[in-house]
Design a protein around this motif. Sequence first.
Motif, PDB file in Angstrom:
ATOM      1  N   GLU A 176       0.835  -1.211   0.000  1.00  0.00           N
ATOM      2  CA  GLU A 176       0.000   0.000   0.000  1.00  0.00           C
ATOM      3  C   GLU A 176       0.867   1.258   0.000  1.00  0.00           C
ATOM      4  O   GLU A 176       0.553   2.242  -0.660  1.00  0.00           O
ATOM      5  N   ARG A 177       1.950   1.196   0.764  1.00  0.00           N
ATOM      6  CA  ARG A 177       2.829   2.357   0.804  1.00  0.00           C
ATOM      7  C   ARG A 177       3.524   2.545  -0.544  1.00  0.00           C
ATOM      8  O   ARG A 177       3.782   3.677  -0.972  1.00  0.00           O
ATOM      9  N   PHE A 178       3.784   1.434  -1.223  1.00  0.00           N
ATOM     10  CA  PHE A 178       4.495   1.504  -2.504  1.00  0.00           C
ATOM     11  C   PHE A 178       3.584   2.114  -3.582  1.00  0.00           C
ATOM     12  O   PHE A 178       3.770   3.245  -3.979  1.00  0.00           O
ATOM     13  N   LYS A 179       2.613   1.445  -4.046  1.00  0.00           N
ATOM     14  CA  LYS A 179       1.757   1.976  -5.112  1.00  0.00           C
ATOM     15  C   LYS A 179       0.281   1.647  -4.909  1.00  0.00           C
ATOM     16  O   LYS A 179      -0.588   2.303  -5.472  1.00  0.00           O
ATOM     17  N   LEU A 180       0.032   0.598  -4.132  1.00  0.00           N
ATOM     18  CA  LEU A 180      -1.322   0.070  -4.051  1.00  0.00           C
ATOM     19  C   LEU A 180      -2.339   1.112  -3.564  1.00  0.00           C
ATOM     20  O   LEU A 180      -3.462   1.190  -4.064  1.00  0.00           O
ATOM     21  N   SER A 181      -1.906   1.948  -2.616  1.00  0.00           N
ATOM     22  CA  SER A 181      -2.817   2.974  -2.072  1.00  0.00           C
ATOM     23  C   SER A 181      -3.292   3.914  -3.174  1.00  0.00           C
ATOM     24  O   SER A 181      -4.467   4.279  -3.222  1.00  0.00           O
ATOM     25  N   GLN A 182      -2.353   4.274  -4.018  1.00  0.00           N
ATOM     26  CA  GLN A 182      -2.725   5.202  -5.104  1.00  0.00           C
ATOM     27  C   GLN A 182      -3.744   4.558  -6.028  1.00  0.00           C
ATOM     28  O   GLN A 182      -4.690   5.198  -6.476  1.00  0.00           O
ATOM     29  N   LEU A 183      -3.504   3.279  -6.276  1.00  0.00           N
ATOM     30  CA  LEU A 183      -4.432   2.544  -7.135  1.00  0.00           C
ATOM     31  C   LEU A 183      -5.800   2.422  -6.456  1.00  0.00           C
ATOM     32  O   LEU A 183      -6.839   2.679  -7.079  1.00  0.00           O
ATOM     33  N   LEU A 184      -5.764   2.078  -5.170  1.00  0.00           N
ATOM     34  CA  LEU A 184      -7.029   1.897  -4.422  1.00  0.00           C
ATOM     35  C   LEU A 184      -7.829   3.197  -4.376  1.00  0.00           C
ATOM     36  O   LEU A 184      -9.057   3.192  -4.469  1.00  0.00           O
ATOM     37  N   ASP A 185      -7.114   4.307  -4.233  1.00  0.00           N
ATOM     38  CA  ASP A 185      -7.797   5.617  -4.144  1.00  0.00           C
ATOM     39  C   ASP A 185      -8.654   5.900  -5.372  1.00  0.00           C
ATOM     40  O   ASP A 185      -9.625   6.648  -5.297  1.00  0.00           O
ATOM     41  N   LYS A 186      -8.262   5.302  -6.478  1.00  0.00           N
ATOM     42  CA  LYS A 186      -9.010   5.570  -7.728  1.00  0.00           C
ATOM     43  C   LYS A 186     -10.233   4.657  -7.850  1.00  0.00           C
ATOM     44  O   LYS A 186     -11.064   4.867  -8.720  1.00  0.00           O
ATOM     45  N   LEU A 187     -10.279   3.648  -7.006  1.00  0.00           N
ATOM     46  CA  LEU A 187     -11.381   2.675  -7.116  1.00  0.00           C
ATOM     47  C   LEU A 187     -12.563   3.083  -6.230  1.00  0.00           C
ATOM     48  O   LEU A 187     -12.389   3.819  -5.259  1.00  0.00           O
ATOM     49  N   PRO A 188     -13.760   2.588  -6.547  1.00  0.00           N
ATOM     50  CA  PRO A 188     -14.921   2.900  -5.693  1.00  0.00           C
ATOM     51  C   PRO A 188     -14.729   2.362  -4.270  1.00  0.00           C
ATOM     52  O   PRO A 188     -14.029   1.368  -4.077  1.00  0.00           O
ATOM     53  N   ALA A 189     -15.371   3.024  -3.332  1.00  0.00           N
ATOM     54  CA  ALA A 189     -15.213   2.675  -1.909  1.00  0.00           C
ATOM     55  C   ALA A 189     -15.548   1.210  -1.653  1.00  0.00           C
ATOM     56  O   ALA A 189     -14.885   0.543  -0.860  1.00  0.00           O
ATOM     57  N   ILE A 190     -16.565   0.706  -2.350  1.00  0.00           N
ATOM     58  CA  ILE A 190     -16.994  -0.684  -2.104  1.00  0.00           C
ATOM     59  C   ILE A 190     -15.884  -1.677  -2.444  1.00  0.00           C
ATOM     60  O   ILE A 190     -15.699  -2.675  -1.753  1.00  0.00           O
ATOM     61  N   ILE A 191     -15.121  -1.363  -3.487  1.00  0.00           N
ATOM     62  CA  ILE A 191     -14.028  -2.278  -3.870  1.00  0.00           C
ATOM     63  C   ILE A 191     -12.890  -2.173  -2.846  1.00  0.00           C
ATOM     64  O   ILE A 191     -12.310  -3.187  -2.435  1.00  0.00           O
ATOM     65  N   ARG A 192     -12.610  -0.946  -2.416  1.00  0.00           N
ATOM     66  CA  ARG A 192     -11.552  -0.765  -1.405  1.00  0.00           C
ATOM     67  C   ARG A 192     -11.933  -1.517  -0.125  1.00  0.00           C
ATOM     68  O   ARG A 192     -11.115  -2.173   0.507  1.00  0.00           O
ATOM     69  N   HIS A 193     -13.202  -1.422   0.198  1.00  0.00           N
ATOM     70  CA  HIS A 193     -13.687  -2.069   1.412  1.00  0.00           C
ATOM     71  C   HIS A 193     -13.628  -3.586   1.283  1.00  0.00           C
ATOM     72  O   HIS A 193     -13.206  -4.302   2.202  1.00  0.00           O
ATOM     73  N   THR A 194     -14.056  -4.073   0.121  1.00  0.00           N
ATOM     74  CA  THR A 194     -14.045  -5.525  -0.117  1.00  0.00           C
ATOM     75  C   THR A 194     -12.617  -6.064  -0.056  1.00  0.00           C
ATOM     76  O   THR A 194     -12.357  -7.095   0.579  1.00  0.00           O
ATOM     77  N   TYR A 195     -11.711  -5.346  -0.708  1.00  0.00           N
ATOM     78  CA  TYR A 195     -10.292  -5.753  -0.687  1.00  0.00           C
ATOM     79  C   TYR A 195      -9.810  -5.871   0.770  1.00  0.00           C
ATOM     80  O   TYR A 195      -9.223  -6.879   1.178  1.00  0.00           O
TER      81      TYR A 195
END
Lengths: 472, 386
Positions: free
Chosen positions: A336-355
Amino acid sequence: MIFSSITFLFYFLPLFLLLYFITPFKNTVLLIASLFFYAWGEAQYVVLMLFSIGINFSFGLLIDKNSQTQTKIKQLFILSLGVIANLLLLGYFKYFNFISGDLLHIELSEPVHLPLGISFFTFQAISYLVDVYRKEAKVEKNIFNLALYISMFPQLIAGPIVRFKTVAKQIHNRLHTLDNISKGMRIFIIGLAQKALIANTVAITADEIFALPESALTTAVAWLGAFCYTFQIYFDFAGYSNMAIGLGLIMGFTFPKNFNYPYISQSITEFWRRWHMSLSTWFRDYLYIPLGGNRISPFRTYTNLMLVFLLCGLWHGAAWTFIFLGAYHGLFLMLERFKLSQLLDKLPAIIRHTYTLIVVVFGWVIFRAENLTQLQYYSKTLLGLGQGTSVLETIPTFFSHSLATTLTFAVLFSLPIFNYLKTQFKSTISNQQSVKTLSFHAIFEIFYLSIFLLSIVNIASGSYNPFIYFRF
Amino acid sequence: MKKFYQLFSIVFALLFLCLPLIKHIYTGDEIKSEENRNLTQMPSQAINLTSLSKYTSQFDTYLADQFGFRDAFIRTANRLRYRLFNEATSKQITMGKNGFIFLNSHSAKHLYSLINNVCDIKPLTKNLQDDAIKVFSKFIKLYENQGYQTGIAIIPTKSRIYPENLLNPQAEICQANTTTWLDKRVKEVTGRGIYYPLDKFRQWKSEFQVFLPAYFHWNGELPYRVAEDMMKNYWHIEPKLEVKSENTSVETDLKRFLFGLNIHDETKKYDYSPYKITSCKGAHCFKDLAHVYKRIIGFRYFKDSNTHRKLLILSDSFGAKITPHFIRGFDEVAMIELNRLKKKERLAFFESVLTIEKPTHFLLLFHDGGSKGRTLLLNNILSKYD
């Protein structure tokens, strides 16, 4: 003695509260009660706790004394000795069996017993020494007060990890107000209900499913077991923390909040800001930041993150599964610190939550697994790669009406719905004495008392053990 | 007003926490409970530091059994669970469909074992099945040779007759497994054979309520009919007495598990009062056997007639309800329950019981869930005759 036991609720707690509130020597009563509480579970290890109190008291005084007269290096040396002494205690009692058995393959004739609460009171003691060294807390010159801090029964065996600076003033002087007692009682009731009504109910199913052999474990049942355990661990731990916080408040202590709706997190980073907060902030303040925190090279930051989480995993228990759990969470934090957070930020909240939920649920399977073999087959089954078949251990076997209802409440109370309702209510209050306001107050009190009664009834019925034919 | 609410809640909660302690101090310890067991008594004092941990744990168990208002709490919990979820607090009970309640296991450690055994979900191993057939045949032959008209009756239980009222997955499996190992192999028992009325029960199901919905054991019409059928078709004895019956309400025999719930069934009660039948219940009716079976439970029924037939039944808990009905064909019927017979008492008991009781007819009766247990028992007793 656990808070949700008959001994604690019906015998220890009423007698303690009576003595505590009628005598003027509140700290003495609390200290004696705390030592008695500890002795009830670990009689022979009270001496160990007293020893821990003694060495930390001495090291605290030494650090403080040298802060005025000696160089920083000598002070640091004394602090290091104090921390090492604490870690040696913890290391011996918690990790000796693991090191000798799992790492060195030496069979012990008599395994070392793990004293109750040692992980908590050792970490509290370390924080005391470091805070004194950092001058963030005043040294405690009365050994009884330090003994009270280390052994105080509400947070002794399951946290939250309370820093000395948080309660130092309250140990010396605290207020006992009706508001505090009432608020403390409510928090205690919420904790009791979390433990007795939700955690204990889902625990039965989780235990049954995790006890299934590989051959009988199917994917659907494995997921049900994983979800039940996910709720069990949260409501059990958060419940216990809330009971501790509530009891503390009744006695005039303000303990830190330990859980903040962790299952609404949208990343693992956020999850650790909401889960067992007193532990994660402990690791942040006493390990991660001293190692350099975020202000060093990315490589070292990642290494430190992994190290902190490996140790965090190991703190939870001495087994490969806990080390694996630490590495697992550390890995996601690094990603998440590397790149994943940036990617997650672009996704809908439901997907971030599911992940987040999937990672967390899988993490709890690692936590719950008895050993790596179970972890392996349980994980495979969760992913649909298991070989298990069963005509008996199917979803209907486990999914009773009470479980369905409890899971529904577990989901609801994992969300900040109750807080939202309370805030909405408070915002609509215009007149403190209006009928509407008073009715709401009455409804809240009735709600708390009802769940209190339900919890007590549920706990009391746990002692029911019938036989169809008479047993002598 | 807010302060009043706060104060009220605090006082109420504290009072609620204090009451069990006050009652315990006031009333002292109890010994027996509704759970059919003795409650834990205060442990003796710990002598040293090491035994202190064990002592505190024993003390926890003691307090959990003795706290004040325990029965009221348990009753409330049971009622709430039943009303809200139609579930029993005890996991040994399955609250089935249409008001049916099943005892799924005799032990909390082996849940569903009773249903799983009788429906062949977890059948006996092939070796145990062979052993069962062998030992049942041997039992009949051995005692027939000694001059007793010997028989074995295996009573099918509720989950075989009303599988549709179980919950899934047991319901589906029990309905699908219409023929179990016992059904197939029971005919292999030699000699008089085994009285196993499964087909009759299924046939009677359309005529009357074979098993009462809330009862584990049989009751009312079923044991009456079985006794009659056994006398006529197994021992070829014509029952003499005509007995009238009336409807009555009975409390469930699973009340230990459903403490606080008032669950009743309608059943038939048979009236033997017009006939001069004397009865004796309890250990004192079997004084001559007390030296070989200490905690004996049994019944005796006598009738003033001269058929010169005496029946001795050794049984599990199913024996009690059928025993009085056999008096229609015998001068005397004695029933001894084997449930409390200790392992070390077995041999001596079996060696003495027939010589002391001197029956003409000898019956071993148990329910289908007890096949394994009875096989092991008989193997143990009869091995000396190999």
